[in-house]
Design a protein around this motif. Sequence first.
Motif, PDB file in Angstrom:
ATOM      1  N   ASP A   1       0.866  -1.170   0.000  1.00 33.83           N
ATOM      2  CA  ASP A   1       0.000   0.000   0.000  1.00 33.83           C
ATOM      3  C   ASP A   1       0.905   1.223   0.000  1.00 33.83           C
ATOM      4  OD1 ASP A   1       0.869   0.424   2.594  1.00 33.83           O
ATOM      5  OD2 ASP A   1      -1.076   0.038   3.539  1.00 33.83           O
ATOM      6  N   GLY A   2       0.371   2.386   0.291  1.00 29.39           N
ATOM      7  CA  GLY A   2       1.173   3.600   0.211  1.00 29.39           C
ATOM      8  C   GLY A   2       2.259   3.711   1.254  1.00 29.39           C
ATOM      9  N   ASN A   3       2.207   2.888   2.299  1.00 30.83           N
ATOM     10  CA  ASN A   3       3.137   3.047   3.415  1.00 30.83           C
ATOM     11  C   ASN A   3       4.103   1.891   3.626  1.00 30.83           C
ATOM     12  OD1 ASN A   3       1.939   5.554   4.316  1.00 30.83           O
ATOM     13  ND2 ASN A   3       0.192   4.328   4.985  1.00 30.83           N
ATOM     14  N   LYS A   4       3.743   0.697   3.166  1.00 29.43           N
ATOM     15  CA  LYS A   4       4.572  -0.453   3.521  1.00 29.43           C
ATOM     16  C   LYS A   4       4.294  -1.635   2.614  1.00 29.43           C
ATOM     17  CE  LYS A   4       1.083  -1.957   6.856  1.00 29.43           C
ATOM     18  NZ  LYS A   4       0.758  -2.211   8.273  1.00 29.43           N
ATOM     19  N   ALA A   5       5.166  -2.628   2.750  1.00 33.52           N
ATOM     20  CA  ALA A   5       4.954  -3.935   2.134  1.00 33.52           C
ATOM     21  C   ALA A   5       4.625  -4.920   3.247  1.00 33.52           C
ATOM     22  CB  ALA A   5       6.210  -4.389   1.394  1.00 33.52           C
ATOM     23  N   VAL A   6       3.745  -5.867   2.956  1.00 37.09           N
ATOM     24  CA  VAL A   6       3.413  -6.893   3.947  1.00 37.09           C
ATOM     25  C   VAL A   6       3.526  -8.265   3.296  1.00 37.09           C
ATOM     26  CG1 VAL A   6       1.862  -5.380   5.250  1.00 37.09           C
ATOM     27  CG2 VAL A   6       0.918  -6.882   3.486  1.00 37.09           C
ATOM     28  N   LEU A   7       3.888  -9.239   4.108  1.00 36.96           N
ATOM     29  CA  LEU A   7       4.001 -10.618   3.659  1.00 36.96           C
ATOM     30  C   LEU A   7       2.688 -11.322   3.954  1.00 36.96           C
ATOM     31  CD1 LEU A   7       6.135 -12.489   2.408  1.00 36.96           C
ATOM     32  CD2 LEU A   7       6.876 -13.075   4.723  1.00 36.96           C
ATOM     33  N   SER A   8       2.170 -12.042   2.970  1.00 40.63           N
ATOM     34  CA  SER A   8       0.887 -12.713   3.127  1.00 40.63           C
ATOM     35  C   SER A   8       1.024 -14.194   2.825  1.00 40.63           C
ATOM     36  CB  SER A   8      -0.155 -12.088   2.187  1.00 40.63           C
ATOM     37  OG  SER A   8       0.145 -12.403   0.836  1.00 40.63           O
ATOM     38  N   ASN A   9      -0.091 -14.902   2.889  1.00 39.72           N
ATOM     39  CA  ASN A   9      -0.208 -16.313   2.539  1.00 39.72           C
ATOM     40  C   ASN A   9       0.700 -17.199   3.386  1.00 39.72           C
ATOM     41  OD1 ASN A   9      -0.058 -18.908   1.116  1.00 39.72           O
ATOM     42  ND2 ASN A   9      -1.282 -17.885  -0.431  1.00 39.72           N
ATOM     43  N   PHE A  10       0.116 -17.757   4.434  1.00 35.34           N
ATOM     44  CA  PHE A  10       0.866 -18.632   5.341  1.00 35.34           C
ATOM     45  C   PHE A  10       0.408 -20.083   5.224  1.00 35.34           C
ATOM     46  CE2 PHE A  10       1.688 -14.447   6.838  1.00 35.34           C
ATOM     47  CZ  PHE A  10       2.945 -14.496   7.412  1.00 35.34           C
ATOM     48  N   HIS A  11      -0.089 -20.447   4.032  1.00 36.04           N
ATOM     49  CA  HIS A  11      -0.533 -21.824   3.811  1.00 36.04           C
ATOM     50  C   HIS A  11       0.599 -22.827   3.985  1.00 36.04           C
ATOM     51  CE1 HIS A  11      -4.087 -20.353   1.097  1.00 36.04           C
ATOM     52  NE2 HIS A  11      -4.359 -20.277   2.385  1.00 36.04           N
TER      53      HIS A  11
ATOM     54  N   CYS B   1      17.546   3.247   1.126  1.00 35.82           N
ATOM     55  CA  CYS B   1      16.219   3.401   1.747  1.00 35.82           C
ATOM     56  C   CYS B   1      16.179   4.515   2.783  1.00 35.82           C
ATOM     57  CB  CYS B   1      15.800   2.092   2.436  1.00 35.82           C
ATOM     58  SG  CYS B   1      15.622   0.695   1.329  1.00 35.82           S
ATOM     59  N   ARG B   2      17.334   5.061   3.114  1.00 33.71           N
ATOM     60  CA  ARG B   2      17.403   5.976   4.262  1.00 33.71           C
ATOM     61  C   ARG B   2      16.519   7.208   4.095  1.00 33.71           C
ATOM     62  NH1 ARG B   2      23.982   5.799   5.285  1.00 33.71           N
ATOM     63  NH2 ARG B   2      24.048   3.716   6.243  1.00 33.71           N
ATOM     64  N   HIS B   3      16.440   7.728   2.913  1.00 34.38           N
ATOM     65  CA  HIS B   3      15.678   8.958   2.702  1.00 34.38           C
ATOM     66  C   HIS B   3      14.555   8.742   1.693  1.00 34.38           C
ATOM     67  CE1 HIS B   3      18.812  10.945   4.986  1.00 34.38           C
ATOM     68  NE2 HIS B   3      19.725  10.473   4.151  1.00 34.38           N
ATOM     69  N   ALA B   4      13.991   7.539   1.731  1.00 29.05           N
ATOM     70  CA  ALA B   4      12.915   7.220   0.785  1.00 29.05           C
ATOM     71  C   ALA B   4      11.852   6.386   1.483  1.00 29.05           C
ATOM     72  CB  ALA B   4      13.474   6.466  -0.424  1.00 29.05           C
ATOM     73  N   SER B   5      10.665   6.380   0.921  1.00 32.73           N
ATOM     74  CA  SER B   5       9.585   5.536   1.413  1.00 32.73           C
ATOM     75  C   SER B   5       8.835   4.995   0.200  1.00 32.73           C
ATOM     76  CB  SER B   5       8.627   6.327   2.312  1.00 32.73           C
ATOM     77  OG  SER B   5       7.921   7.291   1.539  1.00 32.73           O
TER      78      SER B   5
ATOM     79  N   ILE C   1       6.674   5.623  -5.145  1.00 31.15           N
ATOM     80  CA  ILE C   1       5.603   5.337  -6.100  1.00 31.15           C
ATOM     81  C   ILE C   1       5.044   6.635  -6.669  1.00 31.15           C
ATOM     82  CG2 ILE C   1       3.254   4.426  -6.314  1.00 31.15           C
ATOM     83  CD1 ILE C   1       4.055   2.071  -4.689  1.00 31.15           C
ATOM     84  N   LYS C   2       5.051   7.699  -5.887  1.00 32.30           N
ATOM     85  CA  LYS C   2       4.614   8.983  -6.418  1.00 32.30           C
ATOM     86  C   LYS C   2       5.548   9.454  -7.532  1.00 32.30           C
ATOM     87  CE  LYS C   2       2.062  10.744  -2.421  1.00 32.30           C
ATOM     88  NZ  LYS C   2       2.004  11.765  -1.355  1.00 32.30           N
ATOM     89  N   LYS C   3       6.830   9.112  -7.430  1.00 30.79           N
ATOM     90  CA  LYS C   3       7.767   9.452  -8.495  1.00 30.79           C
ATOM     91  C   LYS C   3       7.415   8.714  -9.782  1.00 30.79           C
ATOM     92  CE  LYS C   3      11.757  10.274  -5.450  1.00 30.79           C
ATOM     93  NZ  LYS C   3      13.118   9.806  -5.069  1.00 30.79           N
ATOM     94  N   CYS C   4       6.791   7.552  -9.619  1.00 30.70           N
ATOM     95  CA  CYS C   4       6.426   6.727 -10.781  1.00 30.70           C
ATOM     96  C   CYS C   4       4.974   6.927 -11.172  1.00 30.70           C
ATOM     97  CB  CYS C   4       6.661   5.250 -10.463  1.00 30.70           C
ATOM     98  SG  CYS C   4       8.334   4.855  -9.940  1.00 30.70           S
ATOM     99  N   ARG C   5       4.335   7.986 -10.683  1.00 30.89           N
ATOM    100  CA  ARG C   5       2.891   8.098 -10.867  1.00 30.89           C
ATOM    101  C   ARG C   5       2.504   8.269 -12.332  1.00 30.89           C
ATOM    102  NH1 ARG C   5       0.743  13.891  -8.471  1.00 30.89           N
ATOM    103  NH2 ARG C   5       1.457  15.198 -10.182  1.00 30.89           N
ATOM    104  N   SER C   6       3.413   8.769 -13.171  1.00 33.65           N
ATOM    105  CA  SER C   6       3.089   8.875 -14.592  1.00 33.65           C
ATOM    106  C   SER C   6       2.895   7.503 -15.217  1.00 33.65           C
ATOM    107  CB  SER C   6       4.188   9.635 -15.334  1.00 33.65           C
ATOM    108  OG  SER C   6       5.420   8.942 -15.230  1.00 33.65           O
ATOM    109  N   GLU C   7       3.612   6.480 -14.647  1.00 33.05           N
ATOM    110  CA  GLU C   7       3.436   5.121 -15.128  1.00 33.05           C
ATOM    111  C   GLU C   7       2.177   4.495 -14.539  1.00 33.05           C
ATOM    112  OE1 GLU C   7       7.205   2.710 -15.303  1.00 33.05           O
ATOM    113  OE2 GLU C   7       7.885   4.374 -14.065  1.00 33.05           O
ATOM    114  N   LEU C   8       1.931   4.774 -13.266  1.00 32.40           N
ATOM    115  CA  LEU C   8       0.777   4.183 -12.601  1.00 32.40           C
ATOM    116  C   LEU C   8      -0.535   4.817 -13.064  1.00 32.40           C
ATOM    117  CD1 LEU C   8       2.208   3.960  -8.992  1.00 32.40           C
ATOM    118  CD2 LEU C   8       1.496   2.037 -10.377  1.00 32.40           C
TER     119      LEU C   8
END
Length: 353
Positions: A142-152, A303-307, A312-319
Amino acid sequence: MFSNSLTDYEFTKAFKHGKFCSVYKANCTVNNRVLVVKKYSLEVDDDAELKRLFAEIQCCRQFNHPNINKILNSFIVDSDVYVLHPYMCFGTCELLLKTTFCNGFPETLIALIFKDVLAALLYIHSNDFVHGSVRALHILLDGNKAVLSNFHESRSFIKHGKKKPVLHGISHEKHLNWAAPEVLDQNIHGYTEKSDIYSVGITACELANGIQPYFETQPTLMYTEKIRGNVPSLLDRSTYTMLLDDQGKIPFENATSRRTYDIYSQRVLSDDFHQFVEICLNRNAENRWSAKKLMTHAFFKQCRHASITDYIKKCRSELDTNSIMDDNDDDVGIIASLDDHAQECREDIEWSF
């Protein structure tokens, strides 16, 4: 709190329809939360799938970490089980590879994603579990983080109150391309949490190259290559020459492959990224770094000065291919654009929250 009454949920979009599992976007009218609802049918005669489902719910109920996809609630209505998850507006990394970053994610975005994924794995491993199926399909953004899913496929080292030194058993066949060689060996030596680190390396190649690992490779050949220590690599200018034949030509005949590899030949990925992947894909599990140590790797300096939001906002022209954003509502525009992608792709993409 979330209700156990189906009438309190307004289903707004269908991401996937399946015989056993269907996935929807929904609004909870009780607390005005946007959710992803997975509906499982108890009428399907598949004991193995049901066992995997209940094992995943039990497993996830034990975890509490910001980079692990939460189960907010689960309840049964008639012959269906409903499982509620937070809505991750960008969906899975696999979806983004198919709709937006077709030639691979930018390196900085990959670093931001794996910083969160490794934090999740550190938590999981410290609780004596192995995730068992790390791949782009099971990483949500999402806009703030990545999460790990699927624990099957997750397994615990704890059995009958005692901790086992190694685990045995193999992942579902759909995830074998990401599995470590010691998992595929299926011998008495078993495997440890370092198998997840190997999967991180394979997934890093998947995200960077935009190509599913061992795509169209026979399982026997895939296994043989892994045992020999031959693994996917990051495709850029430094590795491109290795793909040329003796005449200096690309060993691919179709125009699409030539165009794709021409793109790879023009880009440069950092030495730190290459080293990070090499560490993860070491054939000897003991020589792979732990999740904790990997988080200190120089690859994550960027990653120190990025989120994730900023990048993703930098890539918004693609999105934002439909130009629906406005200056004061960036995230809404990105979400709407990605929802359009999800609508177009829902017949082909397996959404796995």
